[in-house]
Design a protein around this motif. Structure first.
Motif, short mmCIF file in Angstrom:
data_model
loop_
_atom_site.label_atom_id
_atom_site.label_comp_id
_atom_site.label_asym_id
_atom_site.label_seq_id
_atom_site.Cartn_x
_atom_site.Cartn_y
_atom_site.Cartn_z
N ASP A 92 12.06 -36.90 16.98
CA ASP A 92 10.79 -37.44 17.46
C ASP A 92 9.79 -37.59 16.32
N LEU A 93 9.81 -36.61 15.40
CA LEU A 93 8.90 -36.68 14.26
C LEU A 93 9.34 -37.71 13.23
N TYR A 94 10.67 -37.91 13.09
CA TYR A 94 11.20 -38.79 12.06
C TYR A 94 11.75 -40.08 12.66
N ARG A 95 11.08 -40.61 13.65
CA ARG A 95 11.56 -41.83 14.29
C ARG A 95 11.69 -42.97 13.27
N LYS B 257 4.43 -31.25 27.07
CA LYS B 257 5.54 -30.45 26.55
C LYS B 257 6.07 -31.03 25.25
N SER B 258 6.23 -32.34 25.19
CA SER B 258 6.74 -32.98 23.98
C SER B 258 5.82 -32.72 22.80
N THR B 259 4.51 -32.82 23.02
CA THR B 259 3.55 -32.58 21.93
C THR B 259 3.55 -31.11 21.53
N TYR B 260 3.62 -30.22 22.51
CA TYR B 260 3.69 -28.79 22.22
C TYR B 260 4.87 -28.46 21.31
N LEU B 261 6.03 -29.04 21.62
CA LEU B 261 7.22 -28.75 20.84
C LEU B 261 7.05 -29.20 19.39
N LYS B 262 6.41 -30.34 19.19
CA LYS B 262 6.19 -30.81 17.82
C LYS B 262 5.21 -29.90 17.08
#
Length: 355
Positions: free
Chosen positions: A115-118, A232-237
């Motif tokens: 997700d960070l390295y799309r 949730k997705s933002t929290y994980l990042k």
């Protein structure tokens, strides 16, 4: 609760274990409103040692936004006519000395990294961030500019008394709506790599557009042109970045982290509101500091989290520059000049370039 000789003997008995009451959750009955749950939690020595420098344990009452210390007897006593026990939680005595309680974040790191390295083409034509490249893997000590914007889910409920004072019954409820993380070093320094607009299923009563820059529709994935994602997705990042050991740079982040409900170690937070503050003096706004030190006029019509993140990074660089020039004494001297200027201007940024 103190150990007795009988307790010691019981612990040494083969196969015996002693447990202490550490939390209770009673249901407070209310015939009109249906009642509500509260929690009594025994907070251990680690918290008090970190916060107060003392070794002690204390019971606390958690009731919505209210948190206050209570006696042990209050936590363990019940009256079924109004206070019905729902949950009793026990913990094995001295478990912290017998077991390794260190936990690792259980998120799927490969999923977060992807997700960070799309690398695929962004689905939005007006993407407001550039994903990280593999060579930009976050490292311990890396600087990350962070800013968050919020919307209001409910208004404050208050009572105005006859003497003119006001009592808050229920505080307003805020929800994070946008989180931006900006690179603090490298060839792409100043460019965001996270700019998440966070959807919410709850009704937004005020988008606070003047302060947040969030417009109606920005958080609706069906119509928004922004990168809308889940909390949730933002929290994980963010959790991935915390575990990597990056240092977050921002202005007035303490309250933001509380609302976001995110715990960040103190040594990983650089807050420019405290760097540019004299003891017992007022906190200085980012807008005023940016004008005074950087010659920038930010936050024109609305706030923008990317602009605010970049400004916080620049202010931190300026602080390091001042410190390297003359240490704490010189920084203090400069801050007295800032406060003098602020009082002259009533802390308002002038329209002209006057200094």
């Amino acid at each position: 609760m103190q150990k007795t000789d009988q307790d010691h003997a019981a612990e040494q008995a083969e196969g015996a274990s002693l447990y202490d009451l550490v939390a209770t959750v009673p249901h407070i009955l209310d015939a009109g409103a249906g009642g509500n749950l509260v929690a009594h939690i025994k907070v251990g020595e680690t918290y008090h040692q970190r916060k107060e420098g003392v070794s002690r344990q204390q019971w606390y009452l958690f009731n919505d936004f209210l948190i206050e210390p209570i006696e042990q007897t209050e936590a363990a006593q019940f009256d079924v006519s109004w206070k019905v026990p729902a949950i009793l939680c026990y913990a094995k005595r001295n478990y912290h000395t017998k077991y390794d309680l260190r936990s690792e974040c259980q998120h799927n790191q490969s999923e977060v990294k992807s997700d960070l390295y799309r690398t695929e083409k962004q689905s939005k034509t007006d993407a407001t961030f550039i994903p990280l490249t593999v060579s930009e893997m976050p490292q311990a000590g890396d600087l990350v500019g962070l800013d968050a914007e919020f919307v209001k889910l409910s208004e404050e409920e208050a009572v105005l008394h006859s003497d003119g004072t006001k009592s808050t019954i229920t505080p307003s409820q805020m929800s994070v709506a946008r989180i931006t993380c900006v690179r603090g070093q490298g060839p792409n320094e100043g460019f965001p790599f996270i700019d998440d607009y966070i959807s919410t299923q709850e009704q937004v009563v005020d988008y606070l557009t003047k302060y947040s820059g969030i417009e109606p529709g920005d958080l609706d994935a069906t119509v928004s042109s922004k990168d809308v994602t889940t909390l949730k997705s933002t929290y994980l990042k963010l959790r991935f970045l915390i575990d990597a050991g990056v240092r977050f740079v921002g202005h007035g982040r303490q309250n933001d982290f509380r609302v976001i409900n995110l715990v960040v170690p103190k040594d990983q937070v650089i807050d420019t509101v405290h760097l540019f503050r004299l003891p017992y003096k007022r906190m200085i706004s980012r807008k005023f500091l940016a004008w005074y030190f950087l010659g920038l006029n930010i936050q024109g019509e609305t706030h923008d989290s990317t602009e605010d993140s970049c400004t916080a990074l620049k202010l931190y660089r300026k602080y390091l520059e001042l410190y390297q020039e003359g240490g704490n004494h010189y920084v203090t001297k400069v801050l007295y000049e800032v406060y003098d200027k602020g009082f002259q201007l009533n802390w308002k940024v002038p329209d002209s370039d006057m200094r």
